[in-house]
Design a protein around this motif. Structure first.
Motif: not given
Ligand code: PRX
Length: 650
Positions: A223-246
């Motif tokens: 997430k860099r520019a705060g642009i509205e983007v479509s995220m496909k469940p099961g395929k698209d992952y937010w970097f920060h969410e993966l990092m939080d859990k890793a």
């Protein structure tokens, strides 16, 4: 305080030399290293590989040579991310700044990431990638702007022994798709968007187009520019969410020296970009030593390489090189003229950049904008300047030297290619000389020569083709991804399997120093970017209204060269609107750099009797050079129309 002078006055041969202060400061200042390395280059590189790089297992064979293939440091095990991070933290440098990231929006503050912090991020992201199924040897696509997550992603791949393939973020979705298909990437790392001259640009849309129909199973989005983007469940992952859990720990995987570190696609003489393959041990050795010796990086330096990470310069000098020597590097997100034309100089002054590396195109652009912009800022922190990417003319060199370097700093004009992995020809700042328009001497341990078309060495002052001789430097490409035949035919047919043909013309300045004059094949250098005429031709010809097309470069005052297209239409009527449509079409197909500067609508293209388009003649038309014998053409009558269309005055 008076700023130190690092170079002498220009001598009667046109050379500047390092002052005593420079020689004293420099990591290397004894010219004997050239002779020592030349006596036994393999021994030289073996010593350097041991001295600069930490190996998990020492190598047993230094160089293996089966023309035209070669390998370095066989039996050795190494991890590139360990060499860039862990070892500096272990040595007590964890709190040192690794990256100073300067965002484009002026209201956002610069962020400093220490070696310790970078190591933690890399380990976490390596674990996140593992969680997405990435294993040693898997390919990972990276399509990111100039944000520090790009180094995190590259080094996380290296940590796992996965192979990254970075695609320039200004390239189109179609260009990215071609790369993902060829490299059969499993994961793509991208961002929602980025800032360019104040406007947020959507990158995720391009990424969505690109991954369709490829082997990519997961897309990680920063997430860099705060642009509205479509995220496909099961395929698209937010970097920060993966990092939080890793989890925070991920051991570096030692890989063979010859394990592939990355592939980077570049333009060749045909329409399809080729995946240049770089291995780990040899690449790291030269990334390290070129930073130590050519950029002369010390512990207190702040190194700024302005190249985009999507190019090889960004790989070697915005990631692996400076980090392997434990330096602090500045990484800038934005454009040189936003919010105003002094932005770069403001960044230099505010961050006290000491070593600054950019392309001649940028230098010419700044020179044109005027001295008032750099003059607004105190640039006295700079002690060394560098250029790369295209030949630099004397005027631009002198402007850079005087206006940016204050007449005090050496300029290292570094010649190299995506294929060579690291710089190969350049002066060393502690040794010199620094000569406008002359790249200089091959790096110690590198054998470069200038030959004629019979492969006979040319003498002092003479011009010819630039070649490299074995042992080929350790960082050089090993092959082309999925296409070893192409590797052989591109580099090793001109002069046989034992001589690497660079595709460049060159001239000896004296018996040691080389002036590189530019490409002698169908590769163009447009504003420092590498493009093939064939690639642009394919893009133009893919428009439904185009019947046939030829693209040739025309010299350009600032950008070095620009693509010019000659187009035969399929019955459509030529108009300015169609011209604009075609230009936009190319921009969408490849990216903005490929957009033709001019399009000439013509009724026929000049062809040889065998039906080959005479691009040489088109080039001469554009530069008002003699056209040669046109009677041998299949269609000599086409020439008059072409002369008219281009306003030929030859
Ligand atoms: O023509 C040479 C030119 O750039 C080409 C390589 O382009 P690329 O693979 O995109 O890599 C550029 C950055 C390493 C070369 O074949 N080139 C690069 N550096 C110089 C140069 N031409 C003249 N002088 C240079 N210093």
């Amino acid at each position: 305080m008076v700023a130190t002078n690092w170079v002498t006055e220009r001598d009667k041969n046109g050379c500047f030399w390092p002052t005593e202060a420079m020689k004293k400061k420099a990591n290397v200042s004894d010219p004997k290293i050239y002779e020592k390395a030349a006596k036994d280059p393999e021994k030289f590189w073996a010593e350097k590989a041991k001295e600069g790089i930490e190996w998990s297992e020492p190598f047993k064979t230094v160089y293996e040579w089966k023309p035209p293939h070669y390998k370095w440091f066989l039996g050795g095990k190494i991890n590139a991310s360990y060499n860039c991070l862990d070892r500096h933290v272990k040595a007590g440098k964890g709190k040192k700044a690794a990256i100073i990231w300067v965002p484009e929006p002026a209201n956002e503050k610069a962020i400093t990431i220490t070696y310790e912090e970078l190591l933690e991020k890399v380990q976490k992201f390596a674990n996140a990638l593992k969680g997405l199924g990435v294993k040693k040897g898997d390919r990972v696509g990276i399509y990111l702007p100039m944000i520090p997550e790009v180094q995190v992603a590259m080094l996380a791949c290296a940590r796992l022994g996965a192979i990254h393939s970075v695609c320039f973020s200004a390239f189109s979705g179609e260009s990215l798709k071609a790369r993902l298909l060829d490299s059969t990437a499993r994961v793509l790392v991208t961002s929602d968007g980025y800032y360019r001259r104040g406007a947020p640009i959507n990158l995720k849309n391009n990424a969505d187009i690109a991954v369709e129909g490829t082997s990519v199973t997961s897309v990680v989005v920063v997430k860099r520019a705060g642009i509205e983007v479509s995220m496909k469940p099961g395929k698209d992952y937010w970097f920060h969410e993966l990092m939080d859990k890793a989890s925070k720990e991920c051991k570096p995987e030692p890989v063979d020296s010859e394990h592939m570190l990355f592939t980077l696609y570049t333009s060749g003489t045909t329409g399809k970009p080729k995946g240049i393959v770089h291995e780990t041990g040899g690449y790291m050795t030269q990334a390290y030593w070129s930073c130590k010796w050519t950029f002369d990086l010390h512990d207190d330096d702040i190194f700024w390489c302005t190249a985009d990470v999507g190019w090889v310069t960004g790989h070697t000098y915005n990631c692996y090189g400076p980090l392997s020597v434990g330096a602090t590097m500045l990484f800038f997100e934005g454009a040189p003229d936003f919010p105003d034309k002094d932005r770069w100089w403001q960044v230099v002054a505010e961050n006290k950049v000491t070593v600054f590396y950019t392309a001649p195109t940028a230098i010419r652009m700044f020179a044109l904008w005027g001295d008032q912009y750099p003059k607004k800022h105190n640039l006295e922190s700079i002690r060394l300047l560098g250029t790369v990417g295209e030949p630099i003319d004397e005027e631009a060199w002198m402007w850079y030297f005087k206006t940016i370097g204050g007449g005090r700093c050496p300029i290292v004009d570094t010649w190299w290619q995506t294929e060579t992995g690291a710089l190969l020809i350049s002066e060393l700042p502690g040794i010199g000389p620094f000569i406008p328009t002359v790249a200089g001497r091959p790096f110690p341990g590198v054998t470069a020569e200038i030959v004629d078309d019979q492969c006979k060495a040319v003498g002092k002052g003479e011009g010819g083709f630039l070649i490299l001789k074995t042992p080929f430097p350790p960082a050089m490409l090993r092959t082309i991804y999925n296409d070893d035949e192409k590797y052989v035919s591109t580099y090793f047919t001109e002069y046989g399997p034992k001589i690497y043909f660079t595709g460049d013309g060159a001239r000896w300045f004296d018996d040691k120093n080389i002036r590189v004059t530019g490409r002698v094949d169908d590769v163009m250098k447009v504003a420092g970017h590498r493009l093939s005429t064939g690639e642009v031709e394919n893009a133009v010809a893919s428009h439904p209204k185009v019947s046939e097309c030829a693209v040739v470069p025309r010299p350009h005052e600032i950008k070095n060269e620009v693509p010019i297209a000659f187009v035969v239409l399929k019955g459509a009527v030529a108009s300015d609107a169609l011209k604009a449509e075609l230009m936009d079409h190319v921009k969408k197909q490849i990216g903005p750099t490929a957009k033709p500067e001019e399009i000439y609508f013509v009724s026929e293209l000049p062809k040889t009797r065998s039906g080959k388009i005479m691009r040489r003649m088109l080039k001469s038309l554009l530069t008002n050079k003699p056209l040669g014998d046109t009677t041998t053409l299949q269609n000599p009558h086409a020439v008059d129309h072409l002369k008219q269309a281009t306003g030929y005055k030859g």
